[in-house]
Design an enzyme around this catalytic site. Structure first.
Site, PDB file in Angstrom:
ATOM      1  N   ASP A 154     -10.398 -10.250   9.811  1.00  0.00           N
ATOM      2  CA  ASP A 154     -10.388  -8.890   8.847  1.00  0.00           C
ATOM      3  C   ASP A 154     -11.694  -8.627   8.857  1.00  0.00           C
ATOM      4  O   ASP A 154     -12.202  -7.348   8.822  1.00  0.00           O
ATOM      5  CB  ASP A 154      -9.504  -9.298   7.728  1.00  0.00           C
ATOM      6  CG  ASP A 154      -9.404  -8.145   6.781  1.00  0.00           C
ATOM      7  OD1 ASP A 154      -8.676  -7.194   6.991  1.00  0.00           O
ATOM      8  OD2 ASP A 154     -10.274  -7.996   5.619  1.00  0.00           O
ATOM      9  N   GLY A 159      -5.547  -5.019  -2.241  1.00  0.00           N
ATOM     10  CA  GLY A 159      -4.418  -4.653  -3.322  1.00  0.00           C
ATOM     11  C   GLY A 159      -4.166  -3.400  -3.034  1.00  0.00           C
ATOM     12  O   GLY A 159      -4.597  -2.458  -2.630  1.00  0.00           O
ATOM     13  N   LYS A 172     -13.519  -4.568   9.858  1.00  0.00           N
ATOM     14  CA  LYS A 172     -14.097  -3.588   8.833  1.00  0.00           C
ATOM     15  C   LYS A 172     -15.533  -3.550   9.514  1.00  0.00           C
ATOM     16  O   LYS A 172     -15.900  -2.471   9.433  1.00  0.00           O
ATOM     17  CB  LYS A 172     -13.993  -4.192   7.649  1.00  0.00           C
ATOM     18  CG  LYS A 172     -12.383  -4.359   7.204  1.00  0.00           C
ATOM     19  CD  LYS A 172     -12.461  -5.146   5.882  1.00  0.00           C
ATOM     20  CE  LYS A 172     -11.032  -5.029   5.244  1.00  0.00           C
ATOM     21  NZ  LYS A 172     -10.698  -6.030   4.360  1.00  0.00           N
ATOM     22  N   VAL A 184       1.017  -1.376  -0.002  1.00  0.00           N
ATOM     23  CA  VAL A 184       0.055   0.050   0.048  1.00  0.00           C
ATOM     24  C   VAL A 184       0.899   1.107   0.028  1.00  0.00           C
ATOM     25  O   VAL A 184       0.622   2.165  -0.957  1.00  0.00           O
ATOM     26  CB  VAL A 184      -0.974   0.077   1.300  1.00  0.00           C
ATOM     27  CG1 VAL A 184      -1.856   1.343   1.234  1.00  0.00           C
ATOM     28  CG2 VAL A 184      -1.755  -1.296   1.210  1.00  0.00           C
TER      29      VAL A 184
HETATM   30  N1  HSE Z   1      -6.841  -8.934   3.220  1.00  0.00           N
HETATM   31  C1  HSE Z   1      -7.653  -8.027   3.185  1.00  0.00           C
HETATM   32  C2  HSE Z   1      -8.745  -8.497   2.275  1.00  0.00           C
HETATM   33  C3  HSE Z   1      -7.068  -6.673   2.385  1.00  0.00           C
HETATM   34  O1  HSE Z   1      -8.523  -9.537   1.688  1.00  0.00           O
HETATM   35  O2  HSE Z   1      -9.881  -7.941   1.747  1.00  0.00           O
HETATM   36  C4  HSE Z   1      -8.020  -5.476   2.502  1.00  0.00           C
HETATM   37  O3  HSE Z   1      -8.268  -5.195   3.715  1.00  0.00           O
END
Ligand code: HSE
Length: 430
Positions: free
Chosen positions: A203, A304, A207, A15
């Site tokens: 993850d 990405g 979010k 990033v």
């Molecule tokens: N590992 C995360 C995904 C990256 O696959 O969405 C973005 O947060």
């Protein structure tokens, strides 16, 4: 044109390099839009010598990223290190305490410490920007915080992890196995440093927690909601779902049920021809239901370097323009813990796959347990016929209370001819 807006970048992975490349390529257009050029003046990372995908020699190297917070020649600090604590958290706190804008793509940091950081940001009058933390290139933070600020929102849910969506899509389209698909997602730079964060749903939970705080103005903690990943999903589930007209998607769901908030991360069956069912590969999708806006679905690349850099730079442009918004759209001191809806409050349809010994009476035993829990069966399919050997049975239900379904599944698991714990997935029509 006004003086350049000067940034320091901590973290030079996919990033970080994406941000540098984007600012180089689109620098002129961005300067026009921001009313001033954006200039990278310092960078920092764990190792200076490491081979990188972007050249960084021309930037001043900050051997300690914390120095950037106090540096009067840096207007904003951009944190792309990751991790819920450690350097990222110290850098956030130091920068905000110095009254300086802090931009981050760090969902773990925001999900765990978002409320405290927002309090700090507001106390010191320093913007805290995190568009890139959720759903990569989809501007969902701005949408919720600003575009939909007039609405009472009843639900926000979506596909929030590109790696999982990529794996589930690849398994269904090519019949490839889970590990093979994961390896490819890692090679493409989608997966987290620790891929367990992706496949175990962590993850997505990070979010979702950020979206819940923003949408419902609540203080939300992980222990308050259930998180399941996709490691329990077999190719067989994917194919059964397909036969029934569904796809399996890892969903983060946050919705109001009366005066409570239901929040959950779990793989669900969604109609194959629905909007969310058609979101494939690394794409993310976020669905929002507002009382005046109606429903809306945003789809975009969720992982990405490019999409994430796009979101980071959007925040930097806002700062360069001099825009200031409260991190969660309303004062952080107003955020309170919410009453949680649990399995008792949730009604849903279910898919249940059973591995059983093929012998007469097994299905009758399963049906009796369903009946005793008041659960209405919609359809049953048995795959194969092999007396005395394991076979798969798939059952779907009508709308039932989740608590009753889970209790029944525990009883069914205890039947002698049921070889493995039932695989239980919700069917979401939304
Ligand atoms: N590992 C995360 C995904 C990256 O696959 O969405 C973005 O947060």
């Amino acid at each position: 044109m006004a003086a350049p807006f000067r940034i320091g970048i901590a973290g030079l992975g996919t990033v970080g390099c994406g941000v540098i490349e984007l600012l180089k390529k689109n620098g002129n257009a961005i300067a026009d839009r921001a009313g001033r050029p954006i200039r990278v003046v310092a960078v920092s990372a764990r190792s200076r010598m490491k081979k990188r995908i972007c050249p960084v020699k021309s930037y001043r190297w900050a051997s300690d990223s914390l120095d950037m917070a106090a540096d009067p020649k840096i207007d904003a600090v951009v944190e792309l290190i990751g991790g819920q604590g450690g350097v990222a958290k110290r850098l956030a706190e130091t920068t905000l305490k110095a009254g300086k804008p802090f931009v981050t793509a760090n969902k773990a940091l925001l999900a765990h410490h978002g409320h405290k950081l927002a309090m700090l940001a507001e106390k010191h009058g320093a913007p805290l920007m995190y568009e890139a933390a959720v759903a990569g290139g989809i501007p969902i933070i701005k949408t919720l915080r600003e575009g939909l600020a007039a609405n009472n929102i009843s639900a926000v849910y979506g596909i929030l992890n590109g790696t999982c969506n990529y794996i589930l899509t690849a398994m269904r389209e090519t019949g490839r196995d889970f590990h093979d698909a994961l390896k490819e997602a890692q090679k493409l730079g989608y997966a987290e440093a620790n891929p367990s964060f992706d496949i175990d749903g962590i993850d997505t939970a990070h979010k979702l927690n950020i979206l819940s705080m923003l949408t419902f103005g609540i203080k939300s903690e992980f222990k308050d909601f259930r998180t399941r990943g996709i490691t329990c999903i077999t190719l067989q589930d994917i194919l059964f779902a397909q036969e029934l007209g569904y796809k399996i998607k890892l969903l983060g769901i946050s919705r109001r049920i009366k005066n409570k908030i239901f929040q959950s991360v779990e793989p669900c069956l969604v109609p194959a021809d629905s909007n969310i069912g058609s979101v494939e590969g690394v794409y993310n999708a976020v669905h929002v239901e507002g009382d005046f806006s109606g429903t809306e679905l945003s789809i975009g690349r969720g992982a990405g370097g490019g999409p994430t850099a796009s979101a980071v730079v959007a925040d930097i442009i806002d700062l360069a323009r001099g825009r200031k918004v409260l991190p969660f759209g309303a004062p952080a001191e107003y955020m309170k813990k919410a009453a949680r809806a649990g399995a008792e409050d949730v009604f849903s349809r279910f898919y249940m796959r059973l591995e059983v010994v093929d012998r007469p009476g097994v299905l009758a035993g399963v049906s009796a347990i369903m009946r005793d829990h008041g659960l209405s069966i919609e359809a049953v399919t048995q795959r194969g016929r092999d007396p005395g050997k394991p076979v798969s049975i798939v059952m779907t239900t009508h709308m039932v209370k989740q608590k009753d379904m889970e209790e029944a599944a525990d009883f069914i698991a205890a039947i002698k001819s049921v070889i493995k714990p039932p695989s239980l997935l919700r069917i979401e029509h939304f």
